[in-house]
Design an enzyme around this catalytic site. Structure first.
Site, PDB file in Angstrom:
ATOM      1  N   PRO A 253       0.828  -1.218   0.000  1.00  0.00           N
ATOM      2  CA  PRO A 253       0.000   0.000   0.000  1.00  0.00           C
ATOM      3  C   PRO A 253       0.855   1.258   0.000  1.00  0.00           C
ATOM      4  O   PRO A 253       1.932   1.301   0.592  1.00  0.00           O
ATOM      5  CB  PRO A 253      -0.798  -0.127   1.309  1.00  0.00           C
ATOM      6  N   GLY A 254       0.349   2.284  -0.674  1.00  0.00           N
ATOM      7  CA  GLY A 254       1.027   3.569  -0.671  1.00  0.00           C
ATOM      8  C   GLY A 254       2.168   3.712  -1.642  1.00  0.00           C
ATOM      9  O   GLY A 254       2.911   4.701  -1.581  1.00  0.00           O
ATOM     10  N   LYS A 257       0.100   2.839  -6.907  1.00  0.00           N
ATOM     11  CA  LYS A 257      -0.491   2.015  -7.970  1.00  0.00           C
ATOM     12  C   LYS A 257      -1.676   2.730  -8.620  1.00  0.00           C
ATOM     13  O   LYS A 257      -1.769   2.816  -9.846  1.00  0.00           O
ATOM     14  CB  LYS A 257      -0.926   0.668  -7.381  1.00  0.00           C
ATOM     15  N   SER A 576      11.450 -18.380   3.402  1.00  0.00           N
ATOM     16  CA  SER A 576      12.653 -17.554   3.549  1.00  0.00           C
ATOM     17  C   SER A 576      13.361 -17.735   4.883  1.00  0.00           C
ATOM     18  O   SER A 576      14.454 -17.207   5.063  1.00  0.00           O
ATOM     19  CB  SER A 576      12.294 -16.075   3.376  1.00  0.00           C
ATOM     20  N   LYS A 619      12.998  -7.065   0.409  1.00  0.00           N
ATOM     21  CA  LYS A 619      13.796  -7.434   1.578  1.00  0.00           C
ATOM     22  C   LYS A 619      15.023  -6.539   1.723  1.00  0.00           C
ATOM     23  O   LYS A 619      15.389  -6.142   2.840  1.00  0.00           O
ATOM     24  CB  LYS A 619      14.210  -8.904   1.462  1.00  0.00           C
TER      25      LYS A 619
END
Length: 675
Positions: A253-254, A257, A576, A619
């Protein structure tokens, strides 16, 4: 007796226009396709037989009115200007070079397609006819070649393909029928128009059976030629102009898009439509209700098309990953038809009950993750990932976009307010922790409101005001985030891992401890199935290599092991964590502390190989935000480093590793003590 003079009759007056006549005129003006227009007129005739006061009559009139106000053939002209589009994208967004380039590639393809000239071959043994046709068609913008007889035409058709072939029927050596057969054999999409002064019914029927598009008689009418050629090329132009991939912006988000879709619409000068799919469960919300239902309405797609009054808007399908389904139908199944260029030319809305052409719409989708998008739907999308912004990009965005906007919103425009770069950096590091910009925008908005309050309260709104790094702490209060990595010391049994979430990359700490027992393994921290299996795999690898790591042979028989990942209220899963778990275990067993400023990610196999994982960019951005200095990555993820900003690669020391022992040597600090 009185004689009366017969008065002359009054002039005839047209009968008053009825409601049904008005509806019929509306149909003729609406520009409907022939099939839709015929069906609508039949519906008007059926309604005309009903009593005007009946409910069905009212519903029918509303239905016809809705059909006639749809933009069946109204479009807006695209601005296919690459420089202007690039300027708009640069003004609206900082960074995102890969996404901007993909949008510009899309526009470049449309520009080249729009500039493509259709090729035509004119075949006639009369030079005058040949030259006249060539002159007329060249003026229309077509690329025209000529052939003086059928044999020359056949040789040309064997060398290249043409969109249209206009050929005379009667010619020596090879006639128009042979040209028709050769053209269709070489390229079935080539349309052949036959012209002749010796037309017969049998000849025309034979030509049509062999695939001729049209059969025209001499002497030729130039307007008729132009109209016939335009109709023959219309399907080719539709396939040329409107078929293309559906872009899907995926990211936290933010990250911009939705605003990126707005920028695309602005750069092309198209109208913009946005609907949110979050929580949508009923298929009828997209496809509409049948008119037999009380209060029936078209679906959201047709409603928005009617609202913008054009059939070629930029249509954003927001929050695609949050769509759901229940017994009322699957909305994702409707999107399969909407987003498929082979099907959306005849989209069927239940309320309209007529095919509507959506092929000219430029659909754009957004999502936070692709994991919950159905596979069949995902296959129709071209996924473009927005992974987040670096600190330097956030600083640029704050000064170029966020601060001017919030100053205007807070009524501070025209006043001398200087916010220093150090102040913005402190807001980014101590008051926000996100991949996007929403938190930063909220903090800047809060800062501007505090400034507005101070100026109004003190009555000194004309004096220049400088917001320094110290002033941020006074106005926004205590810091809300700390750098856990740089402000913590190295510990035994605590490893730093990197994880990917829907909101971007995150730092994860893996803790391991031992106690007297009989070799039992305990896992806590709200771990998912995959992460639990990673812990068991790491444990099995270490137990099978005790001699290589200098571990006493009976260690696991005398100790229980507990692995915990903090923030236990938050569910965690993924591949991961294999390497960080193994590092925490070996640190705890051997007594060698883990470097806190070294983060790891990677999937671990039972043989010690480190397999690649996803979300590398997210990451690495998270590691940079948290103050990590060294990152250990799977060697096969080296290709993902090409998309990493240079400023991140200059700060972080990135070490590719193929086997677990190599990772352990980078993470654990040398120590002679053993438990």
């Amino acid at each position: 007796m009185r004689f009366f003079k017969k008065e002359s009759p009054l002039p005839e007056q047209a009968p008053p226009s009825t409601e049904m006549d008005q509806l019929r005129r509306s149909v003729s003006k609406a520009g409907m396709p022939p099939e839709a227009a015929d069906t609508t007129v039949m519906e008007i005739d059926r309604i005309a037989k009903m009593p005007p006061g009946s409910t069905e009559h009212t519903i029918g009139v509303s239905y016809i009115d809705y059909l006639t106000h749809l933009p069946w053939n109204r479009t807006t002209d695209d601005r296919l200007d690459l420089k202007a589009a690039k300027q708009v994208l640069d003004d609206q967004h900082e960074g995102l070079l890969e996404i901007k380039n993909r949008v510009l590639e899309h526009l470049a393809v449309r520009i080249l397609r729009s500039e493509r000239r259709h090729t035509m071959l004119v075949v006639d043994d009369e030079k005058t006819t040949r030259m006249n046709l060539m002159h007329v068609l060249t003026k229309e913008g077509y690329a025209v070649e000529t052939a003086a007889d059928g044999l020359e035409a056949i040789r040309l058709l064997e060398k290249q393909a043409f969109d249209i072939v206009i050929t005379d029927l009667k010619m020596e050596q090879a006639d128009g029928m042979q040209v028709l057969e050769t053209a269709k054999q070489k390229n079935p999409d080539t349309e052949v128009i036959i012209i002749t002064g010796y037309a017969t019914v049998a000849t025309a029927v034979s030509a049509m059976q062999k695939g001729s598009y049209h059969f025209l008689a001499k002497p030729l009418k130039l307007d008729e030629i132009r109209t016939t050629v335009a109709k023959a090329l219309r399907p080719k132009q539709t396939r040329l102009d409107h078929r293309g991939p559906v872009l899907c912006f995926v990211g936290p988000p933010g990250t911009g898009k939705t605003s990126l879709g707005l920028a695309i619409a602005k750069s092309m000068q198209r109208r913009f439509v946005r609907i949110s799919l979050a929580g949508m469960k009923d298929e009828a919300q997209l496809r509409g209700h049948r008119r037999s239902y009380v209060g029936a309405l078209p679906g959201r797609i047709i409603q928005e098309i009617r609202r913008v009054e054009t059939i070629n808007p930029v249509f954003m399908l927001d929050e695609l990953d949050k769509i759901s389904q229940e017994f009322k139908g699957d909305p994702a199944a409707v999107l399969l038809e909407v987003l498929d260029p082979q099907q959306n030319t005849h989209f069927m809305d239940h309320y309209l009950d007529l095919p509507f052409d959506l092929s000219k719409v430029m659909f754009i989708a957004t999502a936070n993750t692709v994991d919950t998008i159905p596979e069949a739907l995902l296959d129709r999308l071209e996924v473009i990932e927005l992974s987040g912004y670096t600190e330097q990009e956030k600083v640029h965005i704050a000064f170029n976009h966020l601060i001017p906007r919030e100053i205007e919103t807070s009524g501070l425009e025209g006043r001398s307010i200087d916010i220093s770069q150090a102040a913005v950096i402190r807001i980014i590091r101590e008051y926000t922790r996100e991949a996007g910009l929403r938190g930063l925008q909220r903090q800047i908005a809060g800062l501007c409101r505090k400034i507005a309050l101070d100026q109004v309260d003190q009555g000194n709104d004309t004096a220049p005001l400088a917001i320094t790094e110290e002033a941020v702490g006074r106005l926004l209060g205590p810091r809300r985030h700390t750098l856990e990595v740089t402000q913590a010391r190295d510990r035994v049994g605590v490893a730093t891992g990197l994880a990917w979430t829907r909101t971007g990359g995150e730092i994860v700490f893996v803790e391991a401890t031992q106690m007297r027992g009989a070799g039992q393994l305990t896992l806590t921290g709200s771990l998912g199935t995959v992460m639990r299996e990673s812990a068991q795999a790491a444990m099995s690898y270490i137990r099978s290599h005790v001699e290589a790591f200098g571990i006493p042979a009976d260690f696991f028989e005398r100790h229980d092991i507990h692995i915990h990942i903090p923030a236990g209220a938050i569910p965690k899963d993924g591949t991961s964590a294999g390497v960080p778990i193994a590092a925490a275990l070996l640190s705890m067993i051997t007594g060698r502390a883990c470097r806190r400023d070294t983060a790891m990610t990677g999937e671990l196999t039972l043989t010690g190989r480190i397999l690649p994982v996803g979300g590398i960019r997210e990451k690495l951005l998270a590691a940079h935000r948290a103050g990590v200095r060294t990152v250990v990555l799977p060697a096969k993820n080296g290709v993902d480093l090409q998309s990493i900003p240079d400023e991140i690669k200059q700060v972080l020391c990135i070490i590719p590793i193929e086997e677990l022992p190599g990772a352990i040597e980078q993470v654990l600090i040398e120590s002679d003590s053993l438990n």
